[in-house]
Enzyme design. Structure first.
Site, PDB file in Angstrom:
ATOM      1  N   ARG A 160      -7.814  -1.696 -12.662  1.00 21.72           N
ATOM      2  CA  ARG A 160      -7.781  -0.577 -11.719  1.00 21.72           C
ATOM      3  C   ARG A 160      -7.160   0.674 -12.335  1.00 21.72           C
ATOM      4  NH1 ARG A 160     -10.653  -3.695 -10.560  1.00 21.72           N
ATOM      5  NH2 ARG A 160     -10.894  -4.928  -8.662  1.00 21.72           N
ATOM      6  N   SER A 239      -8.702  -2.097  -0.164  1.00 28.10           N
ATOM      7  CA  SER A 239      -7.453  -2.741  -0.584  1.00 28.10           C
ATOM      8  C   SER A 239      -6.373  -1.678  -0.785  1.00 28.10           C
ATOM      9  CB  SER A 239      -7.668  -3.513  -1.879  1.00 28.10           C
ATOM     10  OG  SER A 239      -8.661  -4.504  -1.708  1.00 28.10           O
ATOM     11  N   GLU A 343      -2.765   1.163  -4.240  1.00 23.77           N
ATOM     12  CA  GLU A 343      -3.975   1.503  -4.994  1.00 23.77           C
ATOM     13  C   GLU A 343      -4.459   2.917  -4.695  1.00 23.77           C
ATOM     14  OE1 GLU A 343      -8.482  -0.247  -5.682  1.00 23.77           O
ATOM     15  OE2 GLU A 343      -6.853  -1.610  -5.195  1.00 23.77           O
TER      16      GLU A 343
END
Length: 352
Positions: A160, A239, A343
C-alpha cells in the site's frame, strides 16, 4: 479548465465529508493538469490533488488553497499494454479490459477511485496488486518542472505504498501503463483463498475473466465495498486501516497477548510479508478487540458488513469519523499491543 471558489468537496469524496476548497480547479487534459500545478507552485499556493476521492479524509474546515480535480480521460490498448489517463474511473477501466479479454487487473474490480491513484497507493485486493502489472508511470515532476517517465521497477512499490506516496509533494501522475496478458479469455491464476473457495477451484487455477470479475464484485458488495449512494455502509474509504506488518519479535509479543485475551487456542491470521516479516489482519484485530460490525451509536460507525470500514451514516462530520478511528485504534493497541495505521490520506484532519 473550470475554476470554482468556495467549492464543496464532500460530494467529491466517498466519505461525503469535509469542508469546502477555497479554489477548485477541474482539469480535463494533461496540459491543463500541468498548467494548474505550475500556477499553484508559482504562487506558493497549497495544492491538493483529487481524483475519485476514495482514499481521502478532508477536515471539516476544508482546504485553504487550490484543489486540483484530475478529470482526464484516456483508455488505449497497444498489444498487451494498457495505458490509462490518471482521471479514468478505475473500476470502469477494469471492466473494459475484461471485455477485451486481457488478464492482470480483473481481481481489482469494484475498487473506487481513479487510475492515477493506483500506483500511488499500490492498490491491491484479492491476490493482485498493481505493482505486478505497472510498467511505467508518466508524471509531472514538480521539482524539475518536467514530465518524466518512471519505470515500474523504480516506483518503490511496497504494501500500500510507493515512491509517489512517500514523496507526495513531488509527483503528479498523468498516465499509467500496465502490462496485461492474453490468456485466451481466462483470468490470472487465482491466488486468494476466499476467491478460490467461492469459485470452487484450487488456488493457482484460472477461470473465465468475466467470472473472476463478477465474483470479486459480489464479494466486495457483500462487504459494503462497492459504492452505492443508497447504502451508508459504502460511505467510506473501504479499508480504513492497513494490515499490520510485524517482525518476529513483535509477532511473538502479539501472539502472547492474543492468547492471554482470547485463550490458548487463539490463532490470528498470519501471512508472510518478506524479509522475516509477518502480516496479520486488521479486521481480525478490530473484531477481537471488541469492535464488531455496526459498532457505535453516533453518526460515524463501523460498517454493518465489514469491521475494517468506518462509515458516515449520513450526517457525520470529519471529527466524528476521526473520534471513531481513534477509539478503534486505541482499543486495538490496548488489547493486542499492535498499532493500526490509517490507509486514507488525512488532509486538514489530523493527525489521527
Amino acid at each position: 479548465m473550470q475554476v470554482l471558489h468556495d467549492a464543496p468537496l464532500a460530494p467529491l469524496t466517498t466519505f461525503r465529508l469535509g469542508g469546502p476548497a477555497r479554489r477548485l480547479v477541474t482539469a480535463t487534459t494533461d496540459a491543463e493538469v500541468v498548467e494548474a500545478v505550475q500556477e499553484a507552485d508559482r504562487a506558493g499556493e497549497p495544492l491538493l490533488l483529487l481524483g475519485g476521492g476514495s482514499n481521502l479524509v478532508i477536515g471539516d474546515k476544508g482546504f485553504d488553497g487550490t484543489v486540483l480535480r484530475i478529470a482526464t480521460a484516456g483508455f488505449a490498448v497497444r498489444g498487451e499494454v494498457l495505458e490509462l489517463a490518471a482521471g479514468e474511473v478505475w473500476t470502469d477501466a477494469v471492466a473494459r479490459t475484461v471485455e477485451l479479454g486481457f488478464a492482470g487487473i480483473e481481481f481489482l474490480a469494484g475498487i473506487p477511485g481513479s487510475a492515477g491513484a493506483t500506483p500511488v497507493q499500490n492498490v491491491g485486493a484479492y491476490g493482485q496488486e498493481v505493482s505486478t502489472t505497472v510498467t511505467e508511470v508518466v508524471a509531472y515532476d514538480r521539482r524539475s518542472g518536467e514530465t518524466v517517465v518512471i519505470p515500474g521497477a523504480e516506483c518503490g512499490f511496497s504494501y500500500r505504498s510507493s515512491r509517489f506516496k512517500a514523496d507526495p509533494e513531488r509527483y503528479v501522475v498523468l498516465r499509467v501503463r500496465f502490462a496485461l496478458e492474453d490468456a485466451g479469455g481466462l483470468s490470472a491464476p487465482v491466488k486468494y483463498a476466499e476467491v478460490a473457495r467461492t469459485l470452487g477451484v484450487g488456488q493457482g487455477e484460472r477461470v473465465p475473466l468475466a467470472t473472476a470479475r463478477e465474483t470479486v464484485l459480489a464479494l466486495r458488495a457483500g462487504k459494503g465495498m462497492v459504492l452505492d449512494p443508497a447504502d451508508h455502509d459504502t460511505w467510506s474509504a473501504g479499508s480504513f486501516f492497513t494490515n499490520p506488518i510485524l517482525d518476529e519479535a513483535e509477532w511473538a509479543a502479539f501472539l502472547d497477548r492474543a492468547r492471554d485475551h482470547l485463550g490458548p487456542d487463539a490463532a490470528p491470521p498470519v501471512y508472510p510479508a518478506g524479509d522475516g516479516l509477518l502480516k496479520t489482519s486488521a479486521a481480525w484485530l478490530i473484531d477481537r478487540a471488541g469492535f464488531a460490525k455496526g459498532w457505535g451509536d453516533g453518526p460515524a460507525r463501523i460498517s454493518t458488513k465489514h469491521t475494517l470500514a468506518l462509515t458516515n451514516r449520513g450526517d457525520a462530520t470529519t471529527e466524528d469519523l476521526l473520534a471513531l478511528a481513534r477509539e478503534v485504534r486505541d482499543g486495538v493497541l490496548r488489547v493486542f499491543g499492535v498499532s493500526l495505521v490509517n490507509e486514507p490520506v488525512l488532509v486538514g484532519a489530523g493527525p489521527l
